[in-house]
Design a protein around this motif. Structure first.
Motif: not given
Ligand code: MG
Ligand code: NDP
Ligand code: MG
Length: 332
Positions: A108, A191, A195
């Motif tokens: 990430h 991302d 989320e």
């Molecule tokens: Mg994440």
């Protein structure tokens, strides 16, 4: 149009002889260490302390080492400790032992994109970001599949960073599905936005809102649980397998009509405005700032969220229904 790589475009060779240190053995760490090892790569696990991860890695046949010992021997260092822990692990256990030509790999982009980690110029920095939870990354791999991944290069000292990112993606099983080329910025921001607004935040709050409303209205919690929480998996599975149209074909006309009319009333312009607001807060770096500050204070909000959810009526009801749900799962 995105560049997408699959197994036939990628070879493991470029990473084959290299010593890979996987730092952390949690959700992603365990999946990566096992998948990469099963793909024939040379993996050691580096950990900060004895404890649950150490025991699990040992049970899985690794000989875990102290982080800095794993790093000293490694050609490729993969950061799979929590995002907020990576900066300190980097500063104290990785940076002092960096050698020219080493690879720093992330799952990430947070620490690189927000400049919490600023590696020297003479190493490669790239990312392989699975688009799924660690246990699923492992489960799909062992069953011959793979979770799709995003790949990106931040620093290309060797000139071969993307080839190595793809090799790792292949080792993880990611290219059995597909590896999509992106940037650290795009991966990090999408991302976080995903989320927060859907995968973790949005879905959880929507389920909670519907469940709690039904219970407040006097319906039995068990009935509310099956309707607003348990059945979502089946609906999402249909969308996953066959798209929205496949899902719609499988539900009744009454459900389709109610869905089309009431869905837009519940999730309305105001909701979209708020998704946008959350996304802008990620993009500006304000969210990262807030999370770093929260972490610095010992993550009180995160802990309270976990405690509240653990005590919530939906969790209690879910635990009560666990046996029924388990019994009903397809066998084999
Ligand atoms: Mg994440
Ligand atoms: P986890 O929270 O599961 O990592 C736990 C591991 O890190 C354990 O081995 C733990 O050791 C160790 N650890 C915990 N705290 C510290 C610390 N302060 N210092 C050093 N080690 C520590 O992490 P994730 O797998 O969730 O995340 C790893 C990376 O993968 C992150 O960058 C994340 O964004 C990314 N990612 C995660 C996904 C997921 O599914 N979770 C999906 C895609 C990307 P111990 O047992 O000793 O505490
Ligand atoms: Mg994610």
């Amino acid at each position: 149009i995105a560049k997408i790589y699959t197994d036939k475009d990628v070879t493991l060779d470029i990473i084959k002889g290299k010593k890979i240190a996987v730092l952390g053995y949690g959700s992603q760490g365990r999946a990566w260490a096992l998948n990469l090892r099963d793909s024939g790569l040379n993996v050691t696990v580096g950990l900060e302390r004895q404890g649950k991860s150490w025991d699990q890695a040992t049970a899985d046949g690794f000989k875990p080492e102290k982080t800095e010992d794993a790093v000293k021997k490694a050609d490729v260092v993969i950061f799979l400790v929590p995002d907020m822990a990576q900066r300190l692990v980097y500063r104290e256990r990785v940076q002092p032992y960096l050698r020219e030509g080493m690879d720093l790999v992330f799952a990430h982009g947070f620490n690189i994109h927000y400049r919490l980690i600023e590696p020297p110029k003479n190493v490669d920095v790239y990312m392989v970001a699975p688009k799924g939870p660690g246990p699923i990354v492992r489960d799909f791999y062992t069953k011959g599949g793979g979770v799709p991944v995003l790949v990106a290069v931040h620093q290309n000292y060797s000139g071969k960073a993307m080839e190595k990112a793809l090799a790792i993606a292949k080792g993880l099983g990611g290219t059995r599905a597909g590896a999509i080329e992106t940037t650290f910025k795009e991966e990090t921001e999408t991302d976080l936005i995903g989320e927060q607004t859907i995968l973790v935040g949005g879905v959880m709050e929507l389920m909670k809102s519907a469940f709690e409303t039904l219970v407040e209205m006097g319906y039995q919690p068990e009935v509310a649980y099956f309707e607003t929480i348990n059945e979502l998996k089946m609906i999402v599975d249909l969308i996953y397998d066959k798209g929205f149209m496949g899902m719609l074909r499988a539900v009744s006309d009454t459900a389709k009509y109610g869905g089309f009319t009431v869905g837009k009333h519940v999730i309305n312009e105001e909701t979209r405005r708020r998704i946008r607001e959350a996304a802008e807060k990620v993009r500006s770096g304000k969210f990262a700032e807030e999370w770093i500050e929260e972490y610095g204070r010992g993550s009180p909000t995160l802990q309270k969220g976990m405690e509240d959810m653990d005590k919530s009526m939906e969790e209690q009801t879910g635990r009560r229904l666990k046996e029924i749900i388990e019994r009903g799962k397809p066998k084999a």
